[in-house]
Design an enzyme around this catalytic site. Sequence first.
Site, PDB file in Angstrom:
ATOM      1  N   TYR A 139     -30.877  51.490  48.309  1.00 42.70           N
ATOM      2  CA  TYR A 139     -30.723  51.551  47.067  1.00 42.70           C
ATOM      3  C   TYR A 139     -30.959  50.232  46.181  1.00 42.70           C
ATOM      4  O   TYR A 139     -31.242  50.448  45.054  1.00 42.70           O
ATOM      5  CB  TYR A 139     -29.285  51.932  46.657  1.00 42.70           C
ATOM      6  CG  TYR A 139     -29.178  53.499  47.059  1.00 42.70           C
ATOM      7  CD1 TYR A 139     -29.952  54.192  47.969  1.00 42.70           C
ATOM      8  CD2 TYR A 139     -27.679  54.035  46.955  1.00 42.70           C
ATOM      9  CE1 TYR A 139     -29.836  55.398  48.310  1.00 42.70           C
ATOM     10  CE2 TYR A 139     -27.309  55.338  47.490  1.00 42.70           C
ATOM     11  CZ  TYR A 139     -28.355  55.957  48.113  1.00 42.70           C
ATOM     12  OH  TYR A 139     -28.232  57.206  48.567  1.00 42.70           O
ATOM     13  N   LYS A 187     -29.030  53.842  62.625  1.00 44.10           N
ATOM     14  CA  LYS A 187     -30.259  54.362  63.235  1.00 44.10           C
ATOM     15  C   LYS A 187     -31.054  53.501  64.008  1.00 44.10           C
ATOM     16  O   LYS A 187     -32.232  53.103  63.775  1.00 44.10           O
ATOM     17  CB  LYS A 187     -30.991  54.991  62.242  1.00 44.10           C
ATOM     18  CG  LYS A 187     -32.139  56.072  62.583  1.00 44.10           C
ATOM     19  CD  LYS A 187     -31.738  57.497  63.000  1.00 44.10           C
ATOM     20  CE  LYS A 187     -32.648  58.177  63.658  1.00 44.10           C
ATOM     21  NZ  LYS A 187     -32.381  59.083  64.591  1.00 44.10           N
ATOM     22  N   ASP A 219     -27.575  60.679  63.044  1.00 49.63           N
ATOM     23  CA  ASP A 219     -27.826  62.043  63.211  1.00 49.63           C
ATOM     24  C   ASP A 219     -26.773  62.897  63.973  1.00 49.63           C
ATOM     25  O   ASP A 219     -26.116  63.859  63.812  1.00 49.63           O
ATOM     26  CB  ASP A 219     -29.264  62.721  63.756  1.00 49.63           C
ATOM     27  CG  ASP A 219     -29.929  61.379  64.675  1.00 49.63           C
ATOM     28  OD1 ASP A 219     -28.963  60.465  65.130  1.00 49.63           O
ATOM     29  OD2 ASP A 219     -30.977  61.620  65.239  1.00 49.63           O
ATOM     30  N   ASP A 243     -23.571  57.504  51.920  1.00 50.45           N
ATOM     31  CA  ASP A 243     -23.520  58.292  50.697  1.00 50.45           C
ATOM     32  C   ASP A 243     -23.813  59.852  51.244  1.00 50.45           C
ATOM     33  O   ASP A 243     -22.724  60.493  50.681  1.00 50.45           O
ATOM     34  CB  ASP A 243     -24.795  58.006  50.022  1.00 50.45           C
ATOM     35  CG  ASP A 243     -24.990  58.689  48.400  1.00 50.45           C
ATOM     36  OD1 ASP A 243     -23.869  59.461  48.138  1.00 50.45           O
ATOM     37  OD2 ASP A 243     -25.887  58.502  47.887  1.00 50.45           O
ATOM     38  N   ASP A 247     -20.100  62.480  51.543  1.00 52.59           N
ATOM     39  CA  ASP A 247     -19.990  64.126  51.017  1.00 52.59           C
ATOM     40  C   ASP A 247     -19.708  65.132  52.070  1.00 52.59           C
ATOM     41  O   ASP A 247     -18.985  66.057  51.770  1.00 52.59           O
ATOM     42  CB  ASP A 247     -21.030  64.274  50.091  1.00 52.59           C
ATOM     43  CG  ASP A 247     -21.235  63.807  48.662  1.00 52.59           C
ATOM     44  OD1 ASP A 247     -20.653  62.929  48.701  1.00 52.59           O
ATOM     45  OD2 ASP A 247     -22.056  64.372  47.988  1.00 52.59           O
TER      46      ASP A 247
END
Length: 365
Positions: A139, A187, A219, A243, A247
């Site tokens: 970001y 990852k 994942d 992020d 959620d």
Amino acid sequence: MRITLLPGDGIGPEVCREAVRIFHALNSFYNCKFEIIEKPVGGAAIRVAGSPLPENTLEACLQSEAVFLGAVGAPEFDHLDRGQKPEAGLLRLRAELRGFANLRPAACFPALADCSPLRRSRAEGADVLILRELLGGLYFSEPRGFGENQEYACNTMRYSVEEIERIAHVGFQQARMRRKKVTSVDKANVLETSQLWRRVVTSVSRFYPDVKLEHMYVDACAMHLVTNPSRFDVILTENLFGDILSDEAAAITGSLGMLGSATIGGGINLYEPVHGSAPDIAGKGIANPLGAIASVAMLLRHSAQMPHEANDLEDAIENVLDAGHRTADIAGEHPQHVTSTREMGELVECAFVDRLDRRFAYHAV
Ligand code: NAD
């Protein structure tokens, strides 16, 4: 302790009103004093001062010991450019406060397990803290942007050893206050930043031999969060993965209105419920204030050094839910007693004061 209160827009002022009750209750019990200074932010600030984060609001935040925010965002400002919208005020505030560690606890209360999209046996017992790195990664890293004629675009994911070390220390320290397990999510089979992340987190873990560390690919983590959420204690991860996973974890609890958050590490911590300004229900008096009240518990724990009172407040929330009280978002199909925002605030305050009373009586004996 000086707290700058930024109610903001939509249901922000409604849920903040209920959160402030808790500070007033504490003021009447203790010789300490929470001084609450209210300032406008977001759309409310655009209306009175022409900017989503007026200098006067920012100044007050920088001079306080903690900032408490409701929510920002209002449809009437949708037509404005990105940098002028209410949300731009919050982004700038976060950047100015420099908090790099975003804590989002997501626990499924047994009384609410039927509101979760997961079946009861899976949702029950879920109690995870997502710790998201907030100032680095995809970001913020450069270079970024569009290429010639917008025929391609690029973003960069960069992490330094120092950025990873500081968030890893927060993760292990948080785990020590919980069930002593950190799942570091990356990852590393594909990304070099993740390989560095894994190496640095492993080396920081040597300072915390009492905390169990495991590494997991993002994942796999996304899958385990819905198949077996109770296996997690602290999930430590970088900005983008955090992020998305936070959620996903939030959904398990049954309602966005239940979740509080804290952003720490920059000196002045920022506390806010996870939800937005919910224009669809604003002004109706039906918003769930428990996420805002849970954020007060986080403030008591992380900024006011009042861990017992933080526990009392969290227990008070659970007591009220166990007694069958529900705002509309968590009422499910067979609501026993649907409360308004205000009634829910009063019920939690009452249960909290009862606990403070007992604490005082115990010490008096
Ligand atoms: P939202 O979180 O405001 O609402 C999503 C859904 O959840 C809505 O149906 C809403 O009614 C419900 N909901 C949210 N909080 C609730 C509560 N406390 N009690 C009961 N129901 C609740 O997200 P959105 O609709 O995508 O965004 C609305 C506005 O909020 C937008 O302007 C957005 O930019 C802004 N926003 C702000 C923040 C923030 O201030 N931190 C975060 C997210 C979105």
